[in-house]
Design an enzyme around this catalytic site. Structure first.
Site, PDB file in Angstrom:
ATOM      1  N   HIS A 110       0.850  -1.190   0.000  1.00  0.00           N
ATOM      2  CA  HIS A 110       0.000   0.000   0.000  1.00  0.00           C
ATOM      3  C   HIS A 110       0.889   1.244   0.000  1.00  0.00           C
ATOM      4  O   HIS A 110       1.857   1.310   0.768  1.00  0.00           O
ATOM      5  CB  HIS A 110      -0.912  -0.011   1.242  1.00  0.00           C
ATOM      6  CG  HIS A 110      -1.872   1.128   1.231  1.00  0.00           C
ATOM      7  ND1 HIS A 110      -2.996   1.146   0.421  1.00  0.00           N
ATOM      8  CD2 HIS A 110      -1.868   2.301   1.889  1.00  0.00           C
ATOM      9  CE1 HIS A 110      -3.637   2.284   0.601  1.00  0.00           C
ATOM     10  NE2 HIS A 110      -2.978   3.007   1.490  1.00  0.00           N
TER      11      HIS A 110
ATOM     12  N   GLU B  12      -9.174  -9.448   7.192  1.00  0.00           N
ATOM     13  CA  GLU B  12     -10.488  -9.238   6.590  1.00  0.00           C
ATOM     14  C   GLU B  12     -10.885  -7.769   6.487  1.00  0.00           C
ATOM     15  O   GLU B  12     -11.920  -7.444   5.916  1.00  0.00           O
ATOM     16  CB  GLU B  12     -11.531 -10.048   7.369  1.00  0.00           C
ATOM     17  CG  GLU B  12     -11.322 -11.531   7.098  1.00  0.00           C
ATOM     18  CD  GLU B  12     -11.966 -12.432   8.127  1.00  0.00           C
ATOM     19  OE1 GLU B  12     -12.921 -12.004   8.790  1.00  0.00           O
ATOM     20  OE2 GLU B  12     -11.480 -13.575   8.276  1.00  0.00           O
TER      21      GLU B  12
HETATM   22  C1  GAR Z   1       1.034   0.675  -6.294  1.00  0.00           C
HETATM   23  O1  GAR Z   1       1.369   2.010  -5.978  1.00  0.00           O
HETATM   24  C2  GAR Z   1       0.406  -0.020  -5.114  1.00  0.00           C
HETATM   25  O2  GAR Z   1       0.979   0.336  -3.887  1.00  0.00           O
HETATM   26  C3  GAR Z   1      -1.015   0.467  -5.205  1.00  0.00           C
HETATM   27  O3  GAR Z   1      -1.308   0.387  -6.574  1.00  0.00           O
HETATM   28  C4  GAR Z   1      -0.109   0.648  -7.321  1.00  0.00           C
HETATM   29  C5  GAR Z   1       0.074  -0.462  -8.322  1.00  0.00           C
HETATM   30  O4  GAR Z   1       1.160  -0.176  -9.161  1.00  0.00           O
HETATM   31  N1  GAR Z   1      -1.909  -0.357  -4.430  1.00  0.00           N
HETATM   32  C6  GAR Z   1      -2.909   0.141  -3.723  1.00  0.00           C
HETATM   33  O5  GAR Z   1      -3.202   1.319  -3.698  1.00  0.00           O
HETATM   34  C7  GAR Z   1      -3.682  -0.900  -2.928  1.00  0.00           C
HETATM   35  N2  GAR Z   1      -4.523  -0.264  -1.952  1.00  0.00           N
HETATM   36  P1  GAR Z   1       1.812  -1.312 -10.047  1.00  0.00           P
HETATM   37  O6  GAR Z   1       0.666  -1.943 -10.865  1.00  0.00           O
HETATM   38  O7  GAR Z   1       2.770  -0.584 -10.934  1.00  0.00           O
HETATM   39  O8  GAR Z   1       2.473  -2.294  -9.154  1.00  0.00           O
END
Ligand code: GAR
Length: 209
Positions: free
Chosen positions: A109, A142
């Site tokens: 995250h 969860e």
């Molecule tokens: C990343 O910044 C990840 O931390 C975020 O989505 C992006 C995916 O990038 N995830 C979230 O926000 C989950 N709550 P990527 O497809 O280049 O790995």
């Protein structure tokens, strides 16, 4: 050899960082057994195929959550996955799914949890005006963006930043943090006490062989 299953919804830079770390020996004795996306058009799927990694689309649109999750779990079991890594998987998992893989699902995250859970965490942090933000790798439970924290990395917010420059520096740290967290979990060299993940103890939580 441990089998990783990657779930993603988008470009897949965290997936690529994990694949590169395995290839470079930074995550020993592991392979990516399958990449699964809830979106057939996720660029990360194409990247996986180009690298010769099994990539499967299991579209979620219009499907009840648990029914979709059952299809994902079946694909993970088919590929004998030991550890599930969420890498930009932008769909909530059902309690049923989480219970199938106890302490065997990781998420990354882009904030220092418990600050700024949910969508667009980088923008939330920037708009709030924090001076330090970062990223978190945690076990999935969860509740959304909630499970025990494995690794966090900090990123200073510079006066010259905008949301994009800040997001890019957070992403660099995500790639480092995810490798560290996966290595640690696969080695089992930690203990979980309440919410605290403490290194250097033999883990009670064993991955299935
Ligand atoms: C990343 O910044 C990840 O931390 C975020 O989505 C992006 C995916 O990038 N995830 C979230 O926000 C989950 N709550 P990527 O497809 O280049 O790995």
């Amino acid at each position: 050899m441990k089998n990783l299953g990657i779930l993603l919804s988008g470009r897949g830079s965290n997936f690529v960082a994990i694949a590169d770390s395995i290839a470079a020996g930074r995550i020993p004795d592991a392979r990516i057994a399958v990449v699964i996306s809830n979106r057939a058009d996720a660029p990360g799927l194409e990247v996986a195929r180009a690298r010769g990694i099994q990539a499967v689309a299991i579209p979620s649109k219009g499907r009840p959550r648990e029914e979709h999750d059952r299809a994902i779990a079946a694909a993970l079991l088919d590929h004998q996955v030991d550890l599930v890594c969420l890498a930009g998987y932008m769909r909530l998992l059902s309690a049923w799914f989480v219970q199938q893989f106890p302490a065997r699902i990781l998420n990354i995250h882009p904030s220092l949890l418990p600050s700024f859970p949910g969508l667009e965490a980088q923008q939330q942090a920037f708009a709030y005006g924090v001076k330090v933000t970062g990223c978190t790798v945690h076990l999935v439970d969860e509740e959304l963006d909630h499970g025990a924290i494995i690794v966090q990395k900090t990123v200073p917010v510079l006066d010259s930043d905008d949301e994009h420059t800040l997001g890019a520096r957070i992403l660099e740290q995500e790639h480092i943090a995810y490798t560290e967290a996966i290595k640690m979990v696969l080695e089992g060299n930690f203990e979980i006490a309440g919410r605290r993940v403490v290194r250097g103890q033999r883990s009670e939580v064993r991955l299935q062989k």
